[in-house]
Design a protein around this motif. Structure first.
Motif, PDB file in Angstrom:
ATOM      1  N   GLY A  16      -2.758  -6.653  23.392  1.00  0.00           N
ATOM      2  CA  GLY A  16      -1.968  -6.807  24.369  1.00  0.00           C
ATOM      3  C   GLY A  16      -1.140  -5.199  24.855  1.00  0.00           C
ATOM      4  O   GLY A  16      -0.848  -5.137  26.016  1.00  0.00           O
ATOM      5  N   ILE A  17      -1.252  -4.304  24.338  1.00  0.00           N
ATOM      6  CA  ILE A  17      -0.624  -3.143  24.383  1.00  0.00           C
ATOM      7  C   ILE A  17      -1.958  -2.348  24.905  1.00  0.00           C
ATOM      8  O   ILE A  17      -2.706  -1.943  23.994  1.00  0.00           O
ATOM      9  CB  ILE A  17       0.161  -2.491  23.207  1.00  0.00           C
ATOM     10  N   LYS A  18      -1.591  -1.688  26.090  1.00  0.00           N
ATOM     11  CA  LYS A  18      -2.729  -1.021  26.663  1.00  0.00           C
ATOM     12  C   LYS A  18      -1.877   0.204  27.543  1.00  0.00           C
ATOM     13  O   LYS A  18      -0.937  -0.112  28.149  1.00  0.00           O
ATOM     14  CB  LYS A  18      -3.733  -1.665  27.582  1.00  0.00           C
ATOM     15  N   PHE A  19      -2.702   1.136  27.495  1.00  0.00           N
ATOM     16  CA  PHE A  19      -2.212   2.524  28.593  1.00  0.00           C
ATOM     17  C   PHE A  19      -3.314   2.576  29.354  1.00  0.00           C
ATOM     18  O   PHE A  19      -4.388   2.901  28.916  1.00  0.00           O
ATOM     19  CB  PHE A  19      -1.770   3.695  27.616  1.00  0.00           C
ATOM     20  N   LEU A  20      -2.817   2.586  30.755  1.00  0.00           N
ATOM     21  CA  LEU A  20      -4.071   2.927  31.725  1.00  0.00           C
ATOM     22  C   LEU A  20      -3.651   4.237  32.170  1.00  0.00           C
ATOM     23  O   LEU A  20      -2.463   4.612  32.747  1.00  0.00           O
ATOM     24  CB  LEU A  20      -3.974   2.172  33.035  1.00  0.00           C
ATOM     25  N   VAL A  21      -4.622   5.181  32.031  1.00  0.00           N
ATOM     26  CA  VAL A  21      -4.330   6.561  32.411  1.00  0.00           C
ATOM     27  C   VAL A  21      -5.280   7.203  33.637  1.00  0.00           C
ATOM     28  O   VAL A  21      -6.574   7.166  33.647  1.00  0.00           O
ATOM     29  CB  VAL A  21      -4.940   7.554  31.291  1.00  0.00           C
ATOM     30  N   PRO A  22      -4.674   7.348  34.802  1.00  0.00           N
ATOM     31  CA  PRO A  22      -5.382   7.774  35.879  1.00  0.00           C
ATOM     32  C   PRO A  22      -5.956   9.153  36.035  1.00  0.00           C
ATOM     33  O   PRO A  22      -4.820   9.920  35.572  1.00  0.00           O
ATOM     34  CB  PRO A  22      -4.426   7.367  37.121  1.00  0.00           C
ATOM     35  N   LEU A  23      -7.051   9.641  36.256  1.00  0.00           N
ATOM     36  CA  LEU A  23      -7.345  11.183  36.121  1.00  0.00           C
ATOM     37  C   LEU A  23      -8.207  11.365  37.198  1.00  0.00           C
ATOM     38  O   LEU A  23      -8.694  10.554  38.027  1.00  0.00           O
ATOM     39  CB  LEU A  23      -8.087  11.229  34.813  1.00  0.00           C
ATOM     40  N   ASP A  24      -7.782  12.395  37.955  1.00  0.00           N
ATOM     41  CA  ASP A  24      -8.501  13.106  39.221  1.00  0.00           C
ATOM     42  C   ASP A  24      -9.423  14.204  38.880  1.00  0.00           C
ATOM     43  O   ASP A  24     -10.085  14.665  39.783  1.00  0.00           O
ATOM     44  CB  ASP A  24      -7.493  13.369  40.169  1.00  0.00           C
ATOM     45  N   PRO A  58     -11.388  14.774  49.282  1.00  0.00           N
ATOM     46  CA  PRO A  58     -11.417  16.354  49.690  1.00  0.00           C
ATOM     47  C   PRO A  58     -12.285  17.057  48.579  1.00  0.00           C
ATOM     48  O   PRO A  58     -12.597  16.417  47.562  1.00  0.00           O
ATOM     49  CB  PRO A  58     -10.128  16.799  49.471  1.00  0.00           C
ATOM     50  N   ALA A  59     -12.974  18.153  48.875  1.00  0.00           N
ATOM     51  CA  ALA A  59     -13.745  18.859  47.952  1.00  0.00           C
ATOM     52  C   ALA A  59     -12.859  19.274  46.978  1.00  0.00           C
ATOM     53  O   ALA A  59     -13.478  19.567  45.656  1.00  0.00           O
ATOM     54  CB  ALA A  59     -14.259  19.869  48.765  1.00  0.00           C
ATOM     55  N   GLU A  60     -11.393  19.522  47.015  1.00  0.00           N
ATOM     56  CA  GLU A  60     -10.736  20.305  45.895  1.00  0.00           C
ATOM     57  C   GLU A  60      -9.416  19.436  45.639  1.00  0.00           C
ATOM     58  O   GLU A  60      -8.759  18.950  46.854  1.00  0.00           O
ATOM     59  CB  GLU A  60     -10.190  21.684  46.227  1.00  0.00           C
ATOM     60  N   ILE A  61      -8.926  19.356  44.715  1.00  0.00           N
ATOM     61  CA  ILE A  61      -7.563  18.578  44.374  1.00  0.00           C
ATOM     62  C   ILE A  61      -6.762  19.634  43.331  1.00  0.00           C
ATOM     63  O   ILE A  61      -7.204  20.247  42.218  1.00  0.00           O
ATOM     64  CB  ILE A  61      -7.792  17.256  43.647  1.00  0.00           C
ATOM     65  N   HIS A  62      -5.544  19.936  43.648  1.00  0.00           N
ATOM     66  CA  HIS A  62      -4.695  20.796  42.896  1.00  0.00           C
ATOM     67  C   HIS A  62      -5.582  22.128  42.729  1.00  0.00           C
ATOM     68  O   HIS A  62      -5.592  22.885  41.551  1.00  0.00           O
ATOM     69  CB  HIS A  62      -4.511  20.430  41.352  1.00  0.00           C
ATOM     70  N   GLY A  63      -6.202  22.570  43.773  1.00  0.00           N
ATOM     71  CA  GLY A  63      -7.077  23.868  43.676  1.00  0.00           C
ATOM     72  C   GLY A  63      -8.311  23.781  42.930  1.00  0.00           C
ATOM     73  O   GLY A  63      -8.903  24.891  42.368  1.00  0.00           O
ATOM     74  N   GLN A  64      -8.796  22.634  42.319  1.00  0.00           N
ATOM     75  CA  GLN A  64      -9.804  22.492  41.480  1.00  0.00           C
ATOM     76  C   GLN A  64     -10.754  21.352  42.296  1.00  0.00           C
ATOM     77  O   GLN A  64     -10.497  20.573  42.961  1.00  0.00           O
ATOM     78  CB  GLN A  64      -9.410  21.905  40.021  1.00  0.00           C
ATOM     79  N   ARG A  65     -12.204  21.502  41.644  1.00  0.00           N
ATOM     80  CA  ARG A  65     -13.280  20.738  42.225  1.00  0.00           C
ATOM     81  C   ARG A  65     -12.816  19.331  41.927  1.00  0.00           C
ATOM     82  O   ARG A  65     -12.247  18.819  40.839  1.00  0.00           O
ATOM     83  CB  ARG A  65     -14.388  20.986  41.527  1.00  0.00           C
ATOM     84  N   HIS A  66     -12.927  18.204  43.135  1.00  0.00           N
ATOM     85  CA  HIS A  66     -12.492  16.995  42.770  1.00  0.00           C
ATOM     86  C   HIS A  66     -13.764  16.119  42.705  1.00  0.00           C
ATOM     87  O   HIS A  66     -14.751  16.490  42.935  1.00  0.00           O
ATOM     88  CB  HIS A  66     -11.968  16.622  44.349  1.00  0.00           C
ATOM     89  N   LEU A  67     -13.506  15.156  41.804  1.00  0.00           N
ATOM     90  CA  LEU A  67     -14.728  14.230  41.393  1.00  0.00           C
ATOM     91  C   LEU A  67     -14.879  13.202  42.870  1.00  0.00           C
ATOM     92  O   LEU A  67     -14.262  12.691  43.263  1.00  0.00           O
ATOM     93  CB  LEU A  67     -14.322  13.401  40.396  1.00  0.00           C
TER      94      LEU A  67
END
Length: 90
Positions: A16-24, A58-67
């Motif tokens: 029951g203990i889980k961490f969900l980590v959103p990554l861009d 967008p093509a970039e996020i935080h100045g880096q290529r976006h997935l």
């Protein structure tokens, strides 16, 4: 062991203990990974990595290529999960 390539299994997980980590895909988002690994180890928790594909991203996020598509996101998340597994087992 999970069949999900983006799930980082901790060998002694508590149910029951889980961490969900959103990554861009940015280094800014990845900066949380060391802290997540620390907490996951402390709580014997599973970690699930997540990237949401946006409509017309967008093509970039935080100045880096976006997935921008599913295959790109899956490849990226697998790479991050593989790195974390090596650190965890090392």
């Amino acid at each position: 062991m999970s069949n999900d390539p983006n799930k980082i299994d901790n060998a002694n997980t508590r149910p029951g203990i889980k961490f969900l980590v959103p990554l861009d895909g940015s280094t800014m988002a990845e900066s949380v990974l060391d802290t997540v690994e620390l907490f996951a180890g402390y709580f014997h928790a599973d970690v699930m990595l997540l990237h949401i594909i946006e409509k017309n991203p967008p093509a970039e996020i935080h100045g880096q290529r976006h997935l921008r598509d599913i295959s790109e996101a899956e490849e990226y998340l697998k790479k991050i999960a593989d790195i974390a597994k090596k650190v965890d087992s090392g």
